[in-house]
Design a protein around this motif. Structure first.
Motif, short mmCIF file in Angstrom:
data_model
loop_
_atom_site.label_atom_id
_atom_site.label_comp_id
_atom_site.label_asym_id
_atom_site.label_seq_id
_atom_site.Cartn_x
_atom_site.Cartn_y
_atom_site.Cartn_z
N PRO A 84 -58.35 -8.56 -22.21
CA PRO A 84 -58.27 -9.51 -20.85
C PRO A 84 -59.86 -9.03 -20.43
CG PRO A 84 -56.93 -7.23 -21.36
CD PRO A 84 -57.36 -7.55 -22.72
N TRP A 85 -59.35 -9.06 -19.18
CA TRP A 85 -60.47 -8.95 -17.51
C TRP A 85 -60.14 -8.51 -16.85
CZ3 TRP A 85 -65.56 -9.93 -19.46
CH2 TRP A 85 -65.76 -10.57 -21.64
N GLU A 86 -60.64 -7.88 -16.46
CA GLU A 86 -60.02 -7.53 -14.99
C GLU A 86 -61.02 -8.05 -13.90
OE1 GLU A 86 -57.19 -7.34 -13.37
OE2 GLU A 86 -55.92 -6.48 -15.51
N VAL A 87 -61.51 -9.00 -12.46
CA VAL A 87 -62.35 -9.30 -11.83
C VAL A 87 -61.99 -9.19 -10.55
CG1 VAL A 87 -63.72 -11.51 -11.86
CG2 VAL A 87 -62.45 -10.96 -14.30
N PHE A 88 -62.15 -8.71 -9.79
CA PHE A 88 -61.87 -8.24 -8.84
C PHE A 88 -60.28 -8.52 -8.26
CE2 PHE A 88 -66.07 -10.41 -8.70
CZ PHE A 88 -66.92 -9.29 -8.43
N GLY A 89 -59.61 -8.03 -9.49
CA GLY A 89 -58.35 -8.34 -9.17
C GLY A 89 -57.56 -8.89 -9.81
N LEU A 90 -58.34 -9.53 -10.17
CA LEU A 90 -58.00 -11.15 -10.60
C LEU A 90 -57.13 -10.82 -12.49
CD1 LEU A 90 -56.90 -14.31 -10.80
CD2 LEU A 90 -59.57 -14.81 -11.80
N HIS A 91 -56.44 -10.56 -12.82
CA HIS A 91 -56.11 -10.38 -14.11
C HIS A 91 -56.23 -11.90 -14.71
CE1 HIS A 91 -53.92 -8.44 -17.37
NE2 HIS A 91 -53.20 -9.18 -17.70
N ILE A 92 -57.29 -11.10 -16.44
CA ILE A 92 -57.32 -13.12 -16.86
C ILE A 92 -56.62 -12.46 -18.57
CG2 ILE A 92 -59.36 -14.30 -18.33
CD1 ILE A 92 -61.18 -13.64 -16.19
N ASP A 93 -55.25 -12.85 -18.50
CA ASP A 93 -54.90 -12.94 -19.70
C ASP A 93 -54.34 -13.83 -20.53
OD1 ASP A 93 -53.03 -11.41 -20.28
OD2 ASP A 93 -51.07 -12.19 -19.36
N THR A 94 -55.78 -12.79 -21.56
CA THR A 94 -56.11 -13.77 -22.07
C THR A 94 -55.60 -13.89 -23.75
OG1 THR A 94 -57.34 -11.86 -23.58
CG2 THR A 94 -58.05 -13.24 -22.22
N GLU A 95 -55.70 -14.86 -25.04
CA GLU A 95 -54.74 -15.28 -26.17
C GLU A 95 -54.06 -13.57 -26.70
OE1 GLU A 95 -53.97 -18.41 -29.65
OE2 GLU A 95 -56.34 -17.92 -29.32
N TRP A 96 -55.86 -13.16 -27.15
CA TRP A 96 -55.68 -12.02 -27.83
C TRP A 96 -55.70 -10.61 -27.09
CZ3 TRP A 96 -55.78 -11.14 -32.80
CH2 TRP A 96 -55.76 -12.28 -33.68
N ARG A 97 -55.12 -10.38 -27.74
CA ARG A 97 -55.45 -8.33 -26.75
C ARG A 97 -56.26 -7.57 -27.46
NH1 ARG A 97 -51.87 -5.60 -23.21
NH2 ARG A 97 -53.43 -3.99 -23.34
N SER A 98 -57.66 -8.25 -27.60
CA SER A 98 -58.83 -7.84 -28.00
C SER A 98 -59.21 -5.93 -27.91
CB SER A 98 -59.95 -8.23 -27.56
OG SER A 98 -60.08 -9.83 -27.63
N ASP A 99 -58.32 -6.07 -26.93
CA ASP A 99 -58.48 -4.17 -26.55
C ASP A 99 -57.66 -3.56 -27.94
OD1 ASP A 99 -55.91 -5.49 -25.72
OD2 ASP A 99 -55.99 -4.24 -23.35
N TRP A 100 -56.30 -4.05 -28.18
CA TRP A 100 -55.92 -3.42 -29.31
C TRP A 100 -56.64 -2.99 -30.10
CZ3 TRP A 100 -49.65 -5.98 -29.04
CH2 TRP A 100 -49.64 -5.42 -28.09
N LYS A 101 -57.54 -4.57 -30.33
CA LYS A 101 -58.52 -3.67 -32.00
C LYS A 101 -59.19 -3.59 -31.63
CE LYS A 101 -59.51 -8.27 -33.66
NZ LYS A 101 -60.37 -9.88 -33.91
N TRP A 102 -60.19 -2.89 -30.13
CA TRP A 102 -61.17 -1.99 -30.74
C TRP A 102 -60.55 -0.03 -30.59
CZ3 TRP A 102 -65.89 -1.85 -30.54
CH2 TRP A 102 -66.16 -1.07 -29.27
N GLU A 103 -59.24 -0.55 -29.50
CA GLU A 103 -58.32 0.65 -30.05
C GLU A 103 -58.38 1.36 -31.67
OE1 GLU A 103 -55.62 0.65 -28.09
OE2 GLU A 103 -56.43 0.46 -26.08
N ARG A 104 -58.24 0.00 -32.44
CA ARG A 104 -59.28 0.22 -34.18
C ARG A 104 -59.88 0.70 -34.53
NH1 ARG A 104 -54.46 -3.90 -33.55
NH2 ARG A 104 -55.37 -5.20 -34.73
N VAL A 105 -60.91 -0.30 -33.88
CA VAL A 105 -62.35 0.02 -34.58
C VAL A 105 -62.71 0.86 -34.34
CG1 VAL A 105 -64.65 -1.07 -34.28
CG2 VAL A 105 -62.88 -2.53 -34.76
#
Length: 325
Positions: free
Chosen positions: A94-115
């Motif tokens: 996801p992205w946080e842009v000036f307080g706007l939360h872009i809730d994307t299909e993938w929690r790509s941050d979870w993959k990054w935590e595994r990588v």
């Protein structure tokens, strides 16, 4: 719509990439051609309609945060959201842009935590991210210390999403996304310290060719980070779906981890090893307000969620690392 002049200037100072400059502008022009992408004028209009907001802070280490909630007026925030939604669907984030939360299909941050625990340190490294989508992981790679990150993805909409956000992040930062597939990367480049290929291999008709292409992007000893769909089984086993897999038409090969390690050795990589295997959960991939099409829940058999609707094993993803010869 997108100005690559700073990237081109930066590549002039990297001897291993300097030769690519002769053909890169023509490749970019072809990748952003309206003959190829009929909706490109709409995506350009979305970018040109973005409000001017000053961003005083960014965060890329633990998440991707652009600016703060108080940086934009309510009117600016409303316009920002309207323009970004014109670039639907948003797959990676996801992205946080000036307080706007872009809730994307993938929690790509979870993959990054595994990588992340399995990466050779990225400090001062030259990084290539193949099939990077809208570039979420490119910013996490930069946050981990990379000196320059180049993402490539042939989807012009993902490129538009990336530069919509880079407008606020800072156009001078050494992170860029090119509208190209790996076929556009010069053969035997041997330039990058780390190359990522995440969620790409199973879309390739020839996985061996893809692994060789990845190998040839890396300097000797450079690290490959490969993430792909796998199935359970022994060395030599590989699922080749005759029709679709999880409603996807373009899924060709789903090997076991042992088979994939063998493929890496066969294509010349040293010390290939599987460092993580995880089933894809409906918390990690799901439909959201920013991605309103079908997602993982629609791809699984409702009576047996450990199977796809076609009867194949449900998605399971592995991370492998290896080094170039």
């Amino acid at each position: 719509m997108i100005d690559y002049s700073q990237l081109y200037e930066g590549l002039r100072h990297i001897p291993a990439l300097r030769g690519w400059l002769a053909e890169l502008p023509a490749q970019v022009a072809a990748g952003l051609s309206e003959h190829r992408w009929g909706d490109l004028p709409d995506w350009r209009a979305a970018l040109s309609g973005l409000p001017e907001i000053t961003c005083d802070s960014t965060e890329f280490v633990d998440s991707v945060v652009i600016g703060q909630a108080g940086d934009a007026t309510p009117e600016q925030l409303e316009l920002l959201e309207r323009q970004l939604r014109r670039l639907h669907p948003w797959r990676k984030g996801p992205w946080e842009v000036f307080g706007l939360h872009i809730d994307t299909e993938w929690r790509s941050d979870w993959k990054w935590e595994r990588v992340l625990p399995h990466l050779e340190p990225l400090e001062n490294r030259l990084v290539l991210d193949v099939g990077c989508g809208n570039g979420y992981h490119c910013w996490r790679q930069y946050g981990a210390g990379a000196r320059r990150v180049i993402g490539i993805d042939p989807s012009a909409k993902f490129v538009a999403q990336f530069y919509a956000l880079k407008k606020y992040i800072g156009e001078e930062l050494p992170v860029d996304l090119l509208p190209l597939g790996i076929e556009a990367v010069p053969p035997n480049l041997r330039a990058f310290d780390t190359t990522f290929s995440m969620g790409v291999l199973y879309h390739r008709r020839s996985p061996m060719d893809h692994l060789r292409e990845l190998r040839d992007t890396l300097r000797p000893g450079g690290q490959l980070v490969l993430e792909t769909l796998v199935v359970d089984g022994d060395l030599g086993h590989c699922l080749v779906p005759e029709g679709r897999y999880a409603k996807m038409r373009n899924v060709w090969f789903l090997p076991t981890c042992a088979t994939l390690e063998s493929w890496l050795r066969k294509t010349g990589f040293a010390n290939p090893r599987t460092v993580d295997v995880a089933p894809t959960s409906q918390g990690e991939q799901r439909r959201t307000d920013w991605m309103r099409f079908e997602s993982l829940a629609d791809f699984l058999d409702p009576a047996s969620p450990d199977r796809t609707v076609e009867g194949h094993p449900a998605p399971k993803r592995a991370i492998l690392v290896a080094n170039a010869p």
